[in-house]
Design an enzyme around this catalytic site. Structure first.
Site, mmCIF file in Angstrom:
data_model
loop_
_atom_site.group_PDB
_atom_site.id
_atom_site.type_symbol
_atom_site.label_atom_id
_atom_site.label_comp_id
_atom_site.label_asym_id
_atom_site.label_seq_id
_atom_site.Cartn_x
_atom_site.Cartn_y
_atom_site.Cartn_z
ATOM 1 N N LYS A 156 50.472 38.927 46.559
ATOM 2 C CA LYS A 156 49.998 39.715 47.701
ATOM 3 C C LYS A 156 50.251 38.916 48.972
ATOM 4 O O LYS A 156 50.086 37.687 48.985
ATOM 5 C CB LYS A 156 48.507 40.018 47.524
ATOM 6 C CG LYS A 156 47.921 40.965 48.555
ATOM 7 C CD LYS A 156 46.459 41.289 48.230
ATOM 8 C CE LYS A 156 45.853 42.274 49.215
ATOM 9 N NZ LYS A 156 44.446 42.595 48.878
ATOM 10 N N SER A 210 43.432 47.440 48.763
ATOM 11 C CA SER A 210 44.485 46.998 49.646
ATOM 12 C C SER A 210 45.656 46.336 48.909
ATOM 13 O O SER A 210 46.723 46.209 49.491
ATOM 14 C CB SER A 210 43.920 46.013 50.666
ATOM 15 O OG SER A 210 43.397 44.856 50.030
ATOM 16 N N SER A 267 39.766 45.864 46.020
ATOM 17 C CA SER A 267 41.201 45.899 46.291
ATOM 18 C C SER A 267 42.118 45.467 45.152
ATOM 19 O O SER A 267 43.331 45.641 45.253
ATOM 20 C CB SER A 267 41.519 45.059 47.524
ATOM 21 O OG SER A 267 41.196 45.799 48.670
#
Ligand code: GLN
Length: 454
Positions: free
Chosen positions: A60, A135, A159
Site C-alpha cells: 500500500k 482505503s 481498510s
C-alpha cells in the site's frame, strides 16, 4: 519455476488487466526484475531460502519504501521519495519477497472506496462498475485480479477487512501493537495497523509471521512473543465458543449478506463449534466515536505536511504562513480537508469535552463490551460489511452514508483487537465477507477458525 518466472507472470498479468483495474500507483519493474535475478542466482549457490522466498508482493502506498515513491495517493506527496524502508518492508526483504509496486488507495487512507485517490480510481475485478473498497483498494484488487501473489494494507477503521470483503480475498487486521507502524504514514496512530491481504488463510499466517513482533523503532509496539501461526491451522474447531452479536445483524444489513453469514455459522457449528447470540450494546455509537477519534488524531498527524519538510511546496507564497496555507490548500484533497477540520474542531478548547473526551469515553465502553464477551467466548463472528461492493460514484456526494459502511469494522480498531475477513459467499456476482474477531494478541485462534471454515 524460478523467481524470474513468478515476476514475469506478475507483470504479464498486470499488462493484461491493469488498464482496467488500476490497482497500482507505481510499478517497480526494474528493481523487481533485478531482485528476482539475484534470488535465482542465490538459489543456484545455496538452497537456504527466506520464509516467503521469491513471492511477488504489493505495498500500500502509505508504507514507505526506500527509493520508491510513496505518495499516500496524495498530490502533496506525489514526489516524495523516502530514504528508508518501513520495518515491515525491511522484514519482508529479509524474508526475500519481491516488491512489484505500490498500491492505489484513498488519500492518506481516508475513505472506503478508493474514490479519494487523487490520481485515479481503482475498480473491483469482479465487476468493474463497482468499487474495490478502501482505503486499501489497490492492495485488495491486485490480489483478486492475480497481479501480485499477496499484498500489505493498513487498517484504521476497516481498510484491510472491507476491501478484502468486497474483492473476495482474505484480509487480517492484527492486534494494535503486534505489527510495527514504523514507516507507515500515520493517519490515526492509536488505531492504525498494517496487515496481510492474501488469497487464503494459510498465506495470511505466513505473511503475519514475517511482519509481526516487537520493534524498538515504534514506541507503541508490544513486547510479546510471536507464536507459530502456521501450527494454529489445525482444521479443528471442536468446542470453539463463537459469539454472534445481535447488533451486527440489525437494520441496514443486506438480507443476502445476513443469509451468507448465517449459513457460514451453520458450517462452523457442524464442525463442532458452539454458536451463541450475545450483545455488544454500545455498537451503535462506534461510528460516531471512531470519526471523532480518528479525525482528531489525523488533524494532529497531518500537521507535519507544511510544504517545508515533505512533498510539494506551493510556489510564490507571500510569507511563511501563506506558504503553509497554499501548500496545504493545493496538496490535500477534499476528504482529507474535511477530516482535518473535523479533528481540529473536536480538539479545540471549547469543544474538547463535548466531542473528543466523550468519544474516548465511548471508546472505553466499546472496549469493555468486547472484554465482557471474551470472558466467555473465543471469537466473535458477523459480517465484515453490511453490503457487497457498491457502484462507483453512488455514495460520493454523501459522506455520512459512506461512513456508515464502517459500522461493523470500526469497533475492532477502537478496542484494539484482531479481526480477519474471509470470503463466505456471493450476492449478484459480488463477494461477501465473514468477519472473525479475536482477543488481543490471539491471532492464532482467529486464523484457526478462519482456516477451518475456508
Ligand atoms: N473508511 C474508514 C475511514 O474512512 C476507514 C479507513 C481506514 O481504515 N484507513 O476512515
Amino acid at each position: 519455476i524460478s523467481v524470474s518466472d513468478l515476476v514475469n507472470e506478475s507483470y504479464d498479468r498486470i499488462n493484461q488487466v491493469e488498464g482496467k483495474v488500476k490497482a497500482f500507483l507505481t510499478l517497480d519493474e526494474e528493481n523487481a526484475r533485478a531482485t528476482a535475478k539475484a534470488l535465482d542466482e542465490q538459489l543456484v549457490k545455496s538452497d537456504t531460502r527466506g520464509l516467503l522466498f521469491g513471492l511477488p508482493i504489493g505495498y500500500k502506498d502509505n508504507i514507505v519504501t526506500e527509493g520508491v515513491t510513496t505518495t499516500c495517493a496524495s498530490q502533496f506527496l506525489r514526489n516524495f521519495n523516502p530514504v528508508y524502508d518501513a520495518t515491515v518492508v525491511e522484514r519482508l526483504k529479509e524474508a526475500q519477497v519481491v516488491s512489484i509496486g505500490k498500491m492505489n488507495m484513498d488519500e492518506f487512507a481516508m475513505g472506503g472506496s478508493n474514490e479519494n485517490s487523487s490520481f485515479y480510481d481503482c475498480y473491483n475485478p469482479w465487476n468493474l462498475d463497482h468499487v474495490p473498497g478502501g482505503s486499501s483498494g489497490g492492495s485488495a484488487a491486485a490480489v483478486a485480479a492475480g497481479e501480485v501473489y499477496f499484498s500489505l494494507g493498513s487498517d484504521t477503521g476497516g481498510s484491510i477487512r472491507q476491501p478484502a470483503s468486497y474483492c473476495g480475498i482474505v484480509g487480517l487486521k492484527p492486534t494494535h501493537g503486534l505489527v510495527s507502524r514504523f514507516g507507515l504514514v500515520a493517519f490515526a496512530s492509536s488505531l492504525d495497523q498494517i496487515g496481510p491481504m492474501t488469497k487464503n488463510v494459510e498465506d495470511s499466517a505466513y505473511l503475519l509471521q514475517a511482519i509481526a513482533g516487537h520493534d524498538p523503532k515504534d514506541s507503541t509496539s508490544a513486547e510479546v512473543d510471536v507464536p507459530d501461526y502456521l501450527s494454529a491451522l489445525t482444521g479443528d474447531i471442536r468446542g470453539l465458543r463463537i459469539a454472534v452479536p445481535k447488533e451486527y445483524f440489525g437494520e441496514g444489513i443486506d438480507p443476502q449478506v445476513r443469509e451468507a453469514v448465517l449459513s457460514a455459522l451453520k458450517v462452523m457449528e457442524r464442525l463442532g463449534a458452539v454458536v451463541e447470540e450475545v450483545s455488544l450494546p454500545h455498537s451503535e455509537y462506534a461510528v460516531a466515536a471512531y470519526y471523532v477519534v480518528s479525525s482528531s488524531e489525523a488533524s494532529s498527524n497531518l500537521a507535519r505536511f507544511d510544504g517545508v519538510r515533505y512533498g510539494v511546496r506551493a510556489e510564490n507564497p507571500d510569507n511563511l504562513l501563506d506558504l503553509y496555507r497554499k501548500s496545504r490548500s493545493e496538496g490535500f484533497g477534499s476528504e482529507v480537508k474535511r477530516r482535518i477540520m473535523l479533528g481540529t474542531y473536536a480538539l479545540s478548547s471549547g469543544y474538547y469535552d463535548a466531542y473528543y473526551l466523550k468519544a474516548q469515553q465511548v471508546r472505553t465502553l466499546i472496549k469493555q463490551d468486547f472484554e465482557n464477551v471474551f470472558e466467555k467466548y473465543d471469537v466473535i463472528v458477523g459480517p465484515t460489511v453490511p453490503t457487497t461492493a457498491f457502484k462507483v460514484g453512488s455514495q460520493l456526494d454523501d459522506p455520512l452514508t459512506m461512513y456508515l459502511n464502517d459500522i461493523l469494522t470500526v469497533p475492532v480498531n477502537l478496542a484494539g483487537v484482531p479481526a480477519i475477513s474471509i470470503p463466505c459467499g456471493f450476492a449478484d456476482g459480488l463477494p461477501i465477507g465473514l468477519q472473525i474477531i479475536g482477543k488481543a494478541f490471539d491471532e492464532s485462534t482467529v486464523l484457526r477458525a478462519a482456516h477451518a471454515f475456508e
